[in-house]
Design a protein around this motif. Sequence first.
Motif, short mmCIF file in Angstrom:
data_model
loop_
_atom_site.label_atom_id
_atom_site.label_comp_id
_atom_site.label_asym_id
_atom_site.label_seq_id
_atom_site.Cartn_x
_atom_site.Cartn_y
_atom_site.Cartn_z
N TYR A 21 0.45 -1.62 0.27
CA TYR A 21 0.00 -0.33 0.01
C TYR A 21 0.98 1.53 0.03
O TYR A 21 1.57 1.64 1.51
N TYR A 69 -3.36 5.84 8.20
CA TYR A 69 -3.84 7.37 7.61
C TYR A 69 -3.14 7.09 6.08
O TYR A 69 -2.92 6.88 5.64
N GLU A 79 -7.45 2.71 1.40
CA GLU A 79 -6.33 1.37 1.14
C GLU A 79 -5.83 1.62 2.45
O GLU A 79 -5.51 -0.17 3.09
N VAL A 80 -6.70 2.35 3.71
CA VAL A 80 -5.92 2.35 4.80
C VAL A 80 -7.15 1.16 5.37
O VAL A 80 -6.59 0.16 5.99
N LYS A 103 -8.13 6.62 2.44
CA LYS A 103 -9.43 5.71 3.07
C LYS A 103 -9.24 3.57 2.53
O LYS A 103 -9.10 3.10 3.26
N ALA A 128 -1.15 4.95 2.16
CA ALA A 128 -1.16 4.35 3.41
C ALA A 128 -0.35 4.33 4.73
O ALA A 128 0.72 3.59 3.97
#
Lengths: 650, 650
Positions: free
Chosen positions: B411, B459, B464-465, B462, B414
Amino acid sequence: MTRFLSKLGGKRFMSFMKHTCGTKLVPQVQVCIRNMNELNRLYCTSKYKQIYLIDEDENTNLDCRYNINKYSCRSHTCGQLKSSNVGERVVLCGWLEYHRMNKFIVLRDSYGETQLLINEKDSQLTKILENLPLESIIQAKGTVLSRPKEMINKKQSTGEIEVLVNELKTLNKAKHNLPFNIREFQKAKESLRMQYRYLDLRFPQMQRNLRARSILIHKMREFLINNHFVDVETPTLFKATPGGAKEFIVPTRFPGEFYSLVQSPQQFKQMLMAGAIDRYFQVARCYRDESSRSDRQPEFTQLDIEMSFTNMNGILMLVEELLFYAWPEFLDTAPVKFPRITYQEAMESYGTDKPDTRFDFKLQDCTDLLKGNQNLVDTEDFGAYFVQFPKEYANLNKRVKEIISNVSARYDKAKLVKSKINTTKEWVDKIGKLLSPAVALKLVENYNIVDETVLFLAYGNKNEVLSLLGNIRVEYVNFLENLGMTIRKDGMHLSWVLDFPLFELSKETGRLQSAHHPFTAPHPEDIHLLATDPLKVRALAYDLVLNGNEIAGGSVRIHDPSLQEAVLDLLNIKRETMQHIIDMLGSGCPPHGGIAFGLDRLLSILLGTTSIRDVIAFPKNFEGRDPLSGAPSPISKEDEKLYHIKSIKT
Amino acid sequence: MTRFLSKLGGKRFMSFMKHTCGTKLVPQVQVCIRNMNELNRLYCTSKYKQIYLIDEDENTNLDCRYNINKYSCRSHTCGQLKSSNVGERVVLCGWLEYHRMNKFIVLRDSYGETQLLINEKDSQLTKILENLPLESIIQAKGTVLSRPKEMINKKQSTGEIEVLVNELKTLNKAKHNLPFNIREFQKAKESLRMQYRYLDLRFPQMQRNLRARSILIHKMREFLINNHFVDVETPTLFKATPGGAKEFIVPTRFPGEFYSLVQSPQQFKQMLMAGAIDRYFQVARCYRDESSRSDRQPEFTQLDIEMSFTNMNGILMLVEELLFYAWPEFLDTAPVKFPRITYQEAMESYGTDKPDTRFDFKLQDCTDLLKGNQNLVDTEDFGAYFVQFPKEYANLNKRVKEIISNVSARYDKAKLVKSKINTTKEWVDKIGKLLSPAVALKLVENYNIVDETVLFLAYGNKNEVLSLLGNIRVEYVNFLENLGMTIRKDGMHLSWVLDFPLFELSKETGRLQSAHHPFTAPHPEDIHLLATDPLKVRALAYDLVLNGNEIAGGSVRIHDPSLQEAVLDLLNIKRETMQHIIDMLGSGCPPHGGIAFGLDRLLSILLGTTSIRDVIAFPKNFEGRDPLSGAPSPISKEDEKLYHIKSIKT
């Protein structure tokens, strides 16, 4: 409700009811119990039976779990309402079959038709109907009324009632001018029917065919599962057989490497036997690329069965009981034991290994008699046979002569004499010139040849003679039946053909090839002939013939690896291409055998359709093309690259 | 006998008995009735149940039609004999599992093992055994004896008896030194097991898997047939989808024209709905060329269902009742109603649309809090979530850090903070430097973050988080369970995930693509968003999730042809490539919807196997190769010519 619960019984079902009754399902359960009587009646109407082929046994399908309207936004089907429903509020869904004067609608679904009545003064309702094309999908809510006496239609399952509509909804509008109408008397030609198959499927005949197919196959599965057979799915992407014509190939992302699509699960099912799945079956999709043969499909369905620790009798008995169990209810009598004849008997009496036993007129052997005239004998395999049709069927007009000549032209090693015998005396004079007077006279005397008959006599190469007369026997009867006569007995006539030859000579190469397939076991009594006279070796192979069509074929298999090697050698198949089979047989493989049914053909005969395409939801046409989607079609450059191939457009 | 006839009842069966008793079948019927008690006992032993998964209901499988030895040359299976059989003459067939001192033999078949006793002085018998390789197939006739008390083996279903052999036949000799032995403790590695699959299938585990598969699928079919669904076979040779990656192609005899192998019967089943087959199902073979993904097969099996005149609730209810009915007996509790959560809830709480609901530790949303520090917010789609594991599960050793880092590396939008929180005070000091002291303090105060826990905070973008934390949630629990802890609840946990988005953005092209498929209906409440904000449109699509795996997915379909055209336009799919679907929808097509189960995956979970290959008789390996036959393989020049292609070996 208690009545049903106790009737249904079973811990599991009680638990089911307990759970579901605690949820939103309750109303559904109630609805269906309220309608039990109606359902009961519905299941007993002959129209319904014809479409649905439901078991008559009252207890089988009638419990409330199996309400045909469950999970649906209708309360009844369009074939369900009776005068006993009068006064009920109902919800129906279906196709707008017909409407008239903004007042009457005929609504159709898969189960029947219902007449809807519209209040002409209800402008909201009549507005919906205005200009609404036929075949649009509508939902109607209303009240069931008795039809006026003079309007009762006894031919219709819902002919006693009509539904006074108070709410009408168009669920999906159809276009005007569909390619054809859903009217029996306006049936479109087959290419159009196939192009718009989704329209064609709406005809009751196609509904009946597909539903009967589903039920027959399920009953077969049920019988086999009950008998501890295991339904095992085997791959369709397999290794290409070296020199395996008729196999479709599938390119892969490995350059130059291809799968092939299996012609049958034969090798897999034998491996299952070695793998201790001692009772196997599968409703298997198979593939064969022979688009040139009419009434063949590139993909077709086979009921495939194999069993260990059994023998030929075990398999024949299994199949007889299987068919008895699965036999469609709409056919009068279920089969019990099927007559068994040998391949040789079949050839000698019917001139084919697929004898149509619905009529007699067997071939008669006059070989020895004709051998009396050595001039006639021009081959070692000489045979002479005839078939005689009695007075009431004696018609040798120009049309049938033409048909017979066309058949005859396919045989160059058999001579045919076709005769209308007015008097045997006259015939002896005529035929005597060919056969010699003495032979002709003896023929009449010894074989009960009588006046005013039609007789076909053939002589020459025995196999060709038999095959020629076998074809004539059928073609002549077809000709008579096309004239309106009834020759064939009604119903379904099954017979086993046993003792097939293990090998035959290839017409192309003149070499030995398997009559069945290379894994077929030779008859134990004939094993000594393998080395000396292989064409004389009988196989432990059997075909099941229904009304003159092969519907199933099978064999006991070779389980001894060295016997398998010997047979492969005789067939000139390189051992290493079948090494996995030889290894498998040598790993501890039980004696085993099996059979495979051609389900498309079986269903076509049981349902009396003219083509197997009528029992297949989405058939390809005779060229192997799909008129609906347009398959096959070109692929992209990307696909060519992905699969490392290049199309040669020649 | 009368007792059984009356118990079984039914006109049809009576007629069956009448017929068969008039034939050679009589002895069979008698044999099987004589053995009813033994069969009865057999069916109740736990070992048998484990292998066979037979319904416990005494009446279901016990009538004499369903004798497991019928059609076979054995009187009993190797798992069947009990002390109540002592004194009986029996015939057994099976694999030579083991022999010792020319005196004891262990004979094995698919149903169990039986100890055979040989009279050492019988030189004829001992000679047969001499040098007979293990896994050879033998038939033994003999008499059942009680074992001496000290020899009774309670773990074996036949542990009370042995069979004194007086006749022994080698049915098929195995080779010495097979590639591996059929011994649980010597299990070969998977590639060898696949290469000699017929050996591997002899293991009880594989027997159980294949037999359970057969029974589960049959029960599913039975439920659907009972509920008036029609089993329709649809073609697998279809038209290539333009730009349809993952589709195998099949060259034909028409130069440059190809079939494709269907990925699913989707288009056909919708045409069946327009064709008035209002309740359809099929156990369908499907093809997908994605050999790169592990645990995928190029061909796989789907239970495909479609229904007209229904809605989403109708289909969900159908599936719940279907699974209840077909639920394997070897699993304790059958499912009743499944919890429903929305896609959005699933993503927010579990970070995935396939939530593993066997354990808690849901994600927690702290987006608003972290937004308090604008330095952290570098994207419009900002989101901040964390997942906390309590004291008893707090272990952040080097190994798990490495696992988590590997997940995190996938990711790039994130940011992840992984913390072992000794005291929250210490943690606030540390994390405050990143989040700001105020934000860190509020986090601890507002979200019940406590001492001695492990916490993962992420964080950034969103989506990916959520996905990152969803993966960590599962991986961390896997890590703990590998250490021997029990985190997941036992049993099978089903849930529906609803309200999927209709579209998503393609990662490759950045354009709209279907989240499910182009025929999925948009949620009626969101239709107005199609033109303005298509990514916000929810679909009438649903997935069924079992223990964190998607086992079924479906949707209500578009039935309005103009809505279908609009959706195709949005997806940039040329209308003419789907003209047959648009025409079909405009021909009078009911509202409809359906679902498809991935049966391989479902069975793998129900049976607790590590790979779907263990529930498939003949799987391909991870590359898509068949180690048994060697497929795929090169084709001949003739094939290339026949199919108008040339292999490019690059």
